[in-house]
Scaffold this motif. Sequence first.
Motif, PDB file in Angstrom:
ATOM      1  N   ALA A 226       9.046  41.788 -15.577  1.00  0.00           N
ATOM      2  CA  ALA A 226       8.963  42.807 -16.286  1.00  0.00           C
ATOM      3  C   ALA A 226       9.832  42.910 -17.453  1.00  0.00           C
ATOM      4  N   ASN A 227      10.137  41.891 -18.055  1.00  0.00           N
ATOM      5  CA  ASN A 227      11.097  41.623 -19.248  1.00  0.00           C
ATOM      6  C   ASN A 227      12.250  42.119 -18.864  1.00  0.00           C
ATOM      7  N   GLY A 228      12.723  41.854 -17.557  1.00  0.00           N
ATOM      8  CA  GLY A 228      14.160  42.502 -16.997  1.00  0.00           C
ATOM      9  C   GLY A 228      14.258  43.709 -16.518  1.00  0.00           C
ATOM     10  N   ALA A 229      13.141  44.351 -16.580  1.00  0.00           N
ATOM     11  CA  ALA A 229      13.094  45.855 -16.163  1.00  0.00           C
ATOM     12  C   ALA A 229      12.917  46.138 -14.701  1.00  0.00           C
ATOM     13  N   GLY A 230      12.519  44.723 -13.942  1.00  0.00           N
ATOM     14  CA  GLY A 230      12.185  45.054 -12.406  1.00  0.00           C
ATOM     15  C   GLY A 230      13.461  45.231 -11.693  1.00  0.00           C
ATOM     16  N   ASN A 231      13.344  45.812 -10.456  1.00  0.00           N
ATOM     17  CA  ASN A 231      14.509  46.255  -9.683  1.00  0.00           C
ATOM     18  C   ASN A 231      14.969  44.513  -9.078  1.00  0.00           C
ATOM     19  N   ASP A 232      15.884  44.868  -8.459  1.00  0.00           N
ATOM     20  CA  ASP A 232      16.770  43.445  -8.061  1.00  0.00           C
ATOM     21  C   ASP A 232      15.709  42.433  -7.186  1.00  0.00           C
ATOM     22  N   LYS A 233      15.207  42.901  -6.275  1.00  0.00           N
ATOM     23  CA  LYS A 233      14.263  42.273  -5.664  1.00  0.00           C
ATOM     24  C   LYS A 233      13.156  41.691  -6.078  1.00  0.00           C
ATOM     25  N   GLU A 234      12.620  42.413  -7.213  1.00  0.00           N
ATOM     26  CA  GLU A 234      11.362  41.870  -7.918  1.00  0.00           C
ATOM     27  C   GLU A 234      12.079  40.862  -8.842  1.00  0.00           C
ATOM     28  N   LEU A 235      13.255  41.095  -9.396  1.00  0.00           N
ATOM     29  CA  LEU A 235      13.935  40.223 -10.314  1.00  0.00           C
ATOM     30  C   LEU A 235      13.872  38.919  -9.765  1.00  0.00           C
ATOM     31  N   LYS A 236      14.542  38.866  -8.894  1.00  0.00           N
ATOM     32  CA  LYS A 236      14.946  37.562  -7.693  1.00  0.00           C
ATOM     33  C   LYS A 236      13.704  36.919  -7.430  1.00  0.00           C
ATOM     34  N   LYS A 237      12.617  37.755  -7.212  1.00  0.00           N
ATOM     35  CA  LYS A 237      11.613  36.942  -6.603  1.00  0.00           C
ATOM     36  C   LYS A 237      10.762  36.474  -7.850  1.00  0.00           C
ATOM     37  N   GLY A 238      10.747  37.327  -8.732  1.00  0.00           N
ATOM     38  CA  GLY A 238      10.012  36.749 -10.298  1.00  0.00           C
ATOM     39  C   GLY A 238      10.439  35.589 -10.644  1.00  0.00           C
ATOM     40  N   ALA A 239      12.093  35.466 -10.560  1.00  0.00           N
ATOM     41  CA  ALA A 239      12.758  34.237 -11.027  1.00  0.00           C
ATOM     42  C   ALA A 239      12.057  33.021 -10.164  1.00  0.00           C
ATOM     43  N   ASN A 240      12.366  33.189  -8.862  1.00  0.00           N
ATOM     44  CA  ASN A 240      11.628  32.263  -8.087  1.00  0.00           C
ATOM     45  C   ASN A 240      10.378  31.484  -8.403  1.00  0.00           C
ATOM     46  N   LEU A 241       9.288  32.914  -8.613  1.00  0.00           N
ATOM     47  CA  LEU A 241       8.097  32.139  -8.903  1.00  0.00           C
ATOM     48  C   LEU A 241       7.901  31.513 -10.285  1.00  0.00           C
ATOM     49  N   LEU A 242       8.715  31.938 -11.278  1.00  0.00           N
ATOM     50  CA  LEU A 242       8.584  31.078 -12.216  1.00  0.00           C
ATOM     51  C   LEU A 242       9.305  29.684 -12.234  1.00  0.00           C
ATOM     52  N   ASN A 243      10.311  29.731 -11.575  1.00  0.00           N
ATOM     53  CA  ASN A 243      10.711  28.150 -11.165  1.00  0.00           C
ATOM     54  C   ASN A 243       9.660  27.457 -10.528  1.00  0.00           C
ATOM     55  N   ARG A 244       8.887  27.952  -9.577  1.00  0.00           N
ATOM     56  CA  ARG A 244       7.812  27.258  -8.789  1.00  0.00           C
ATOM     57  C   ARG A 244       6.669  26.663  -9.864  1.00  0.00           C
ATOM     58  N   SER A 245       6.233  27.578 -10.941  1.00  0.00           N
ATOM     59  CA  SER A 245       5.291  27.420 -11.834  1.00  0.00           C
ATOM     60  C   SER A 245       5.744  26.486 -12.816  1.00  0.00           C
ATOM     61  N   ARG A 246       7.025  26.091 -12.743  1.00  0.00           N
ATOM     62  CA  ARG A 246       7.703  25.259 -13.807  1.00  0.00           C
ATOM     63  C   ARG A 246       7.015  23.747 -14.345  1.00  0.00           C
ATOM     64  N   LYS A 247       6.448  23.217 -13.211  1.00  0.00           N
ATOM     65  CA  LYS A 247       6.113  21.928 -13.125  1.00  0.00           C
ATOM     66  C   LYS A 247       4.721  21.999 -14.219  1.00  0.00           C
ATOM     67  N   VAL A 248       4.102  23.058 -14.266  1.00  0.00           N
ATOM     68  CA  VAL A 248       2.635  23.024 -14.950  1.00  0.00           C
ATOM     69  C   VAL A 248       3.160  23.917 -16.305  1.00  0.00           C
TER      70      VAL A 248
END
Length: 415
Positions: A69-91
């Motif tokens: 959410a452009n940095g507005a998510g809570n800590d748990k969401e931000l960590k999970k969001g960063a992990n999901l983005l890293n997983r999608s990075r191959k594509v």
Amino acid sequence: MKKQLIAAIAISLSMLSFAQKKELKAAEKAVKSANFADAKKILAPIKFGDLDDNLKAKYNYIKGLALYANGAGNDKELKKGANLLNRSRKVYKEQVDAFKTEMLGTLLAKGNKSFEDKEFAIASLQFERAYDLKKKDTSYLYYAASSAINVPDYDRALKLYVDLKDLGYTGIKTSYYAEDIATGLKVLFANKKSRNRAVARNTHKKPTQEKSESVRADIVKKVALIYTNKGNTEKAIEAIRDARAISPEDFSLILAEANIYLKTGDTDNYKKVLKEAIDQDPNNSELFYNLGIASTDLKEYDEAENYYKKAIELDPKNEAAYINLGIVILKAEPAILEEINSLGNSAADNKRYDELLAKRKGLYGKAIPYFEQALSVNPKSLSAATTLMNIYGALNETAKKNEMEAKVEAIKAAQ
């Protein structure tokens, strides 16, 4: 019948895939419009295991953006969001990298601003979020820990510092310089390659590079200090000893271990470690002064006297060493007074009384020069002036007592 069943399954899967694509497209549209809550609702019914590999990457990318959410998510969401983005990075490498670059800039700017405004708790979170986006740059985690300890939030700082210790973070960076031929000034370059290009173009000369000092010792000292404050001396000593095993000659680590023993009242080990420090820095007046204090605490007065004298020899302006040396000399006075008070009126007792008075006077005569020297180093030393006033009073030297009493009053008035 069998063929019809297979065809029905194929149609069902095709319809499912079409529905999933439609939902992902709707979620993507919501993310682009910054409707992150709507995007999360759209994604919620989708079963990740039912997606094909390409759709899985897209799902991770869109959900990562929605959670972040452009940095507005809570800590748990931000960590999970960063992990999901890293997983999608191959594509989605290009998109993820662009997003990370933008968000890193925003997070670091916010973190620096919060730190400057002394909003250390917010700064710590921003720096940790930056680290979650770019795990390779461990310095962000170090900034998060440094901010947390300034809150102070010792539990959070401890966790971050322990993570840094376990990661082996040193903070050592190489800076690349060259002299600007036109101005003669030493210029810092972004990297070695840009520095070398400038030298090759003959706009700069005398290329040099400098390495920053390691912060590993500082990290371990912080870990040990926090453990000490929490009353966990065992963990504190363990942290320091681990670090000293890696850097046995690190003077700051030796002092850190000594300070732990000092805080916990372990005077024997405190003295032992201070002696190690003196082996490395034999001309350090403060180390001998601190050994004098430790020996005084252990009632090893002869040792303490020698240590204070050594401290003074190395630093003739060490006011505290003069005062403490005088105090150590006077440590023998209570025993003299106790014996005086126990005497009777016999001839032998009277003779002993005179001997003890002479002994007491001798103590004063030995201590006075050190208090006078302390007062010479610092004319505003209330401790030295007060002690001299009391000594002259005990010696019935009225003129000197009155002189020192006036000095004491003047010092107090000026404070």
